[in-house]
Design a protein around this motif. Structure first.
Motif, mmCIF file in Angstrom:
data_model
loop_
_atom_site.group_PDB
_atom_site.id
_atom_site.type_symbol
_atom_site.label_atom_id
_atom_site.label_comp_id
_atom_site.label_asym_id
_atom_site.label_seq_id
_atom_site.Cartn_x
_atom_site.Cartn_y
_atom_site.Cartn_z
ATOM 1 N N TYR A 123 35.415 39.106 77.324
ATOM 2 C CA TYR A 123 36.233 38.587 76.225
ATOM 3 C C TYR A 123 37.713 38.513 76.599
ATOM 4 O O TYR A 123 38.413 37.583 76.196
ATOM 5 C CB TYR A 123 36.033 39.440 74.976
ATOM 6 N N TRP A 129 37.434 37.342 68.468
ATOM 7 C CA TRP A 129 38.571 37.490 67.565
ATOM 8 C C TRP A 129 39.105 38.922 67.591
ATOM 9 O O TRP A 129 40.326 39.148 67.584
ATOM 10 C CB TRP A 129 38.172 37.095 66.151
ATOM 11 N N GLU A 136 40.068 35.287 76.459
ATOM 12 C CA GLU A 136 41.278 35.362 75.637
ATOM 13 C C GLU A 136 42.534 35.106 76.458
ATOM 14 O O GLU A 136 43.442 34.377 76.032
ATOM 15 C CB GLU A 136 41.348 36.747 74.976
ATOM 16 N N THR A 149 41.096 39.403 70.665
ATOM 17 C CA THR A 149 42.256 38.519 70.797
ATOM 18 C C THR A 149 43.536 39.245 70.387
ATOM 19 O O THR A 149 43.590 39.867 69.328
ATOM 20 C CB THR A 149 42.065 37.266 69.921
ATOM 21 N N TRP A 170 31.700 35.036 68.511
ATOM 22 C CA TRP A 170 33.032 34.563 68.147
ATOM 23 C C TRP A 170 33.802 35.643 67.389
ATOM 24 O O TRP A 170 35.016 35.764 67.538
ATOM 25 C CB TRP A 170 32.926 33.307 67.287
ATOM 26 N N ARG A 171 33.074 36.422 66.611
ATOM 27 C CA ARG A 171 33.739 37.482 65.855
ATOM 28 C C ARG A 171 34.310 38.538 66.795
ATOM 29 O O ARG A 171 35.417 39.030 66.594
ATOM 30 C CB ARG A 171 32.741 38.117 64.883
ATOM 31 N N LYS A 172 33.553 38.863 67.851
ATOM 32 C CA LYS A 172 34.059 39.834 68.813
ATOM 33 C C LYS A 172 35.235 39.277 69.601
ATOM 34 O O LYS A 172 36.173 40.006 69.929
ATOM 35 C CB LYS A 172 32.938 40.263 69.766
ATOM 36 N N ARG A 204 47.166 45.338 65.200
ATOM 37 C CA ARG A 204 46.826 43.979 64.776
ATOM 38 C C ARG A 204 47.973 43.318 64.017
ATOM 39 O O ARG A 204 48.191 42.108 64.136
ATOM 40 C CB ARG A 204 45.568 43.993 63.891
#
Length: 546
Positions: free
Chosen positions: A307, A86, A311, A89, A82-84, A220
């Protein structure tokens, strides 16, 4: 089976994507003017993101080199994190803004007002088709480390490259004019008519400088600002949906049960045509390079594709719901009324206010806030796309503020002229939007065909080229908007063109257009080679017998 693995985003062999021809690139030379105003005089190729700008996606606990080889040889997908997810994303949400720009919102409100909820099934499947196209764009960018415009520059001869660049610029400018006009209309609404359209255009033109200042704080931070704008849109249109209380049962039936009548063909065509935006394909293939990924490492490419697929799918759920809200609100308020036939962005807020009135916060201003967020975010991403298109096709390493200024000037100057003229003519503004939609529809093949051609080539994609089944699916999906928009173009021009001279010019343009599309489709296949060999053999036979 190798093709199936490749289609699923998994490596099928131990080879790597073909590296760019360094010797060919070394032949490229920039003018002294370009060198003087470029960001960096070292290196000869324009890059979507500099290495220092890229987001690092590796985290503690990632597998080492031995584990990577083990994953690759076993054909297993990397473990989910889940961290990756994010960290990956962001690009998909910037891409998704093109699905809710003012042009799309106008298509939604017209579809709702004239067809009620009967076209919601088409909206769903059009969004799904758009998702597949964007996944291919992401796949191209990740697996090659280069974006679509850069690859087109190397793939096609000089004349074809220039035509593709011109078509991409026309598409971007026509979309940008709609987006800027949408923002200007929103500013006019929120200022209670005090600020005319041309003033709103000038205010919107300043977003390129806001964009540049945000970009300096990192990718970001920029993505976070877009997340705020998307959230603003979602909240505004969800508020409108809650205020008007459309029937949930009718919405479910509209999504699940396909219906299409002769009265709603035009709205159906417009709904599909505005989902796939050509410049957005170029944009997404570049945005995915904002993450630090080595395209020569199969493990990293496979992980990134996984991912980005998740996403992008999540990102397009939001614009689908926004489009659903807008369609449902205008279906509830105006289906079957006299306003249904002449409603557009310019007068939609006034009609909403007359129909549903005030409350704690008048619906006119809720609509204005949502429209402003849609217009602002889409004009900024349009600027972004314009920079990638110009830099990729022309290999110009310009300073970012110069690229942004050139890109904005292409759209802002004609838009100010348009705004000064149409500020006193609402009906003429609707005619303008029709012509702009036609211009964008014409460009769709010039983004989709090169994209599918490139992701199908092993020389470009290596083991990550798409397999035969995926190729059939993508060509089928690509043919749908091309055929639908061809119908719309013929219908539009047949009603607009009169006289022998106009029809003759149109026929010549149509033939040239069709020939170039056929060239793009058959170039790189075995057909041209076989045709050339056949011609050569026939000529030799003719010489001998003659």
């Amino acid at each position: 089976m190798a093709a199936d693995h490749a289609a699923a985003g998994e490596p099928a062999a131990s080879t790597s994507p073909a590296a760019p021809d360094a010797e060919a690139r070394a032949l490229l030379r920039r003018s002294s003017f370009i060198s003087a105003i470029s960001d960096d005089n070292e290196g000869l190729e324009e890059r979507a993101f500099e290495p220092a700008e890229k987001v690092i996606v590796s985290i503690s606990g990632d597998p080492d080199a031995d584990a990577e080889r083990l994953f690759a040889s076993g054909g297993r997908a990397p473990p989910f994190s889940w961290r990756k997810l994010w960290l990956f994303t962001g690009p998909g949400f910037l891409m998704s803004i093109a699905f809710v720009d003012p042009g799309n919102l106008e298509g939604d409100l017209q579809a709702g007002a004239t067809a009620s909820g009967t076209l919601l099934w088409l909206l769903f499947w059009a969004t799904a088709m758009g998702l597949l196209v964007q996944l291919l764009a992401a796949r191209l960018g990740v697996a090659t480390g280069r974006h679509l415009a850069e690859l087109c520059r190397d793939e096609y001869p000089d004349w074809a490259r220039r035509v593709l660049w011109l078509m991409a610029e026309v598409s971007m400018v026509s979309a940008d004019i709609q987006e800027v006009i949408g923002s200007a209309i929103a500013i006019k609404i929120l200022s209670r008519g005090f600020l005319p359209l041309w003033v709103g255009v000038v205010i919107t033109a300043l977003d390129c400088f806001i964009f540049l200042s945000l970009e300096n704080y990192g990718v970001r931070k920029l993505e976070a600002v877009f997340a705020v704008l998307i959230t603003t849109m979602a909240c505004s249109f969800a508020w409108m949906f809650a205020e008007t209380k459309p029937s949930g049962k009718d919405l479910i039936i509209g999504i699940l049960v396909p219906k299409l009548s002769s009265r709603t063909v035009k709205q159906a065509v417009g709904l599909v045509g505005c989902v796939i935006t050509p410049h957005n394909v170029f944009l997404h293939s570049a945005l995915v390079q904002s993450r630090k990924i080595d395209p020569h490492k199969e493990y990293e490419v496979c992980e990134a594709l996984r991912y980005y697929s998740i996403e992008s799918t999540m990102a397009l759920v939001v614009p689908f719901m926004i489009n659903l809200f807008v369609t449902a609100v205008f279906a509830k308020g105006f289906y079957g009324t006299k306003e249904a036939d002449n409603i557009g962005l310019e007068n939609a807020g006034k009609y909403l206010q007359e129909k549903f009135g005030g409350g704690f916060f008048p619906i006119l201003y809720i609509w204005g806030v949502g429209l402003l967020a849609a217009g602002t975010s889409s004009t900024i991403t349009g600027t972004y796309a314009g920079q990638f298109i110009m830099g990729g096709f022309l290999n110009w390493r310009l300073k970012k503020w110069i690229r942004a200024l050139i890109t904005r000037s292409f759209a802002i100057v004609p838009t100010i002229i348009v705004a000064l003229y149409f500020n006193t003519s609402e009906s003429a503004l609707d005619v303008l939007n029709e012509w702009l939609n036609v211009l964008q529809s014409i460009q769709i093949p010039f983004a989709l065909i090169p994209l599918i051609t490139l992701v199908s080539k092993e020389q470009v994609m290596g083991v990550f080229k798409i397999g035969p089944r995926m190729k059939i699916a993508t060509w089928t999906v690509a043919s749908v908007p091309i055929i639908i928009n061809s119908y719309m173009l013929l219908d539009f021009f047949s009603s607009e063109m009169e006289g022998v001279l106009s029809i003759s010019i149109l026929c010549v343009a149509v033939v040239a257009y069709a020939m170039f599309i056929l060239y793009l489709i058959f170039r790189g296949t075995e057909f041209p080679d076989r045709f050339a060999v056949g011609v050569h053999k026939n000529s030799l036979t003719w010489r001998k017998t003659g």
